[in-house]
Enzyme design. Structure first.
Site, PDB file in Angstrom:
ATOM      1  N   HIS A  37     100.745  27.275  -4.655  1.00 53.07           N
ATOM      2  CA  HIS A  37     101.136  26.584  -5.154  1.00 53.07           C
ATOM      3  C   HIS A  37     102.186  25.257  -4.994  1.00 53.07           C
ATOM      4  O   HIS A  37     102.387  24.446  -6.061  1.00 53.07           O
ATOM      5  CB  HIS A  37     102.544  27.485  -6.518  1.00 53.07           C
ATOM      6  N   GLY A 147      94.567  24.149  -8.868  1.00 48.89           N
ATOM      7  CA  GLY A 147      93.850  24.705  -6.457  1.00 48.89           C
ATOM      8  C   GLY A 147      92.379  25.064  -7.651  1.00 48.89           C
ATOM      9  O   GLY A 147      91.977  25.696  -8.221  1.00 48.89           O
TER      10      GLY A 147
END
Ligand code: PAF
Length: 281
Positions: A37, A147
């Site tokens: 993250h 992502g």
């Protein structure tokens, strides 16, 4: 760092930045933050003047209430990490703020959401697109960062943005891995040490896929090799091997002639992990 739990609160914060001509990048998360993250946060900081991170464990994308209940939550630790990274605002709403009484609108990419991982977890991507559309409407970011590990999710979101003419640029960031290759995931903390070791088979299988693609292979031979590798790991319960066209996720067969996404999912001690790699001949 500003922290808001309310739609109007975060809107006001973002409006005040925009009034000064500043751009905004949004990092969507379900919390239990890790270095993966933080790589998204770092990319957001490179792209825009202001960075907002949302932390929201979205009930609509969990089919199984037990999976939702078991999802790791660590809000204080998350906030400390975001402060240390210089994030400008965190948006942490309660479920009722996002799905108020009487809420009935959903957003779905009808084909992409219902193939591959979407077949294993029916309704999952509909829950993702619905919540992402809501957050885009609340925050109206210039950029949103996702992502590549959740490869199908990334393609689903790109499609939604294209189809609904949403005014946001979707930016992707490569999967972040531990030193031994395990893709970082909030679910990893639920793995026993033995299952964590066993889960490395996913990374090894993807490395093998890259080698086979480079030296020339068929999709069928690739699938057989990956299935044998993962099948040889007694702690792995294979859930899926998909080898699809990298952008459209359309099924592939025969000799591999262009970029293909190899998408793997397997359970280790009841914890479902996914990993992916785009391979090219
Ligand atoms: O990737 C995730 O963590 C979630 O699916 C997302 C995009 C934050 C939506 O809940």
């Amino acid at each position: 760092m500003e922290i808001s739990q309310h739609r109007n609160g975060i809107r006001e914060i973002v409006r005040s930045w925009r009034a000064q001509g500043e751009t905004v990048a949004l990092v969507p998360t379900m919390g239990a933050l890790h270095a993966g993250h933080m790589a998204l946060v770092a990319r957001a900081g490179e792209l825009a003047d202001r960075v907002v991170v949302w932390i929201f464990v979205n009930p609509a994308q969990f089919g199984d209430p037990a999976d939702l209940a078991a999802y790791p939550r660590a809000p204080e630790r998350d906030l400390a990490m975001l402060r240390a990274a210089g994030v400008d605002a965190a948006f942490m709403p309660e479920a009722g703020e996002i799905y108020p009484d009487g809420d009935e609108t959903i957003v779905e990419t009808t084909r992409l959401a219902n193939i591959l991982h979407g077949q294993v977890r029916p309704g999952h991507f509909r829950g993702v697109t619905t919540v992402v559309a809501k957050f885009f409407n609340i925050i109206r970011p210039d950029f949103a960062i996702f992502g590549e590990k959740d490869y199908q999710q990334l393609q689903v979101i790109r499609k939604m943005v294209r189809d609904l003419f949403m005014d946001v640029e979707i930016v992707s960031v490569e999967t972040v891995r531990d030193d031994d290759g395990l893709a970082l995931s909030s679910r990893n903390i639920r793995l026993s040490p033995q299952d964590r070791r066993a889960a490395l088979v996913l990374f090894r299988a993807l490395e093998r896929a890259g080698e086979m693609a480079c030296s020339g292979t068929t999709v069928e031979a690739l699938r057989t090799a990956l299935s044998a590798m993962i099948g040889a790991e007694p702690r792995a319960r294979l859930r899926g091997i998909d080898i699809v066209r990298a952008e459209t996720l359309a099924p592939l067969s025969g000799p591999l002639t262009g970029p293909a996404a190899v998408l793997l999912s397997a359970e280790f001690g009841g914890v479902l992990l996914i990993d992916q790699k785009v391979v090219s001949p």
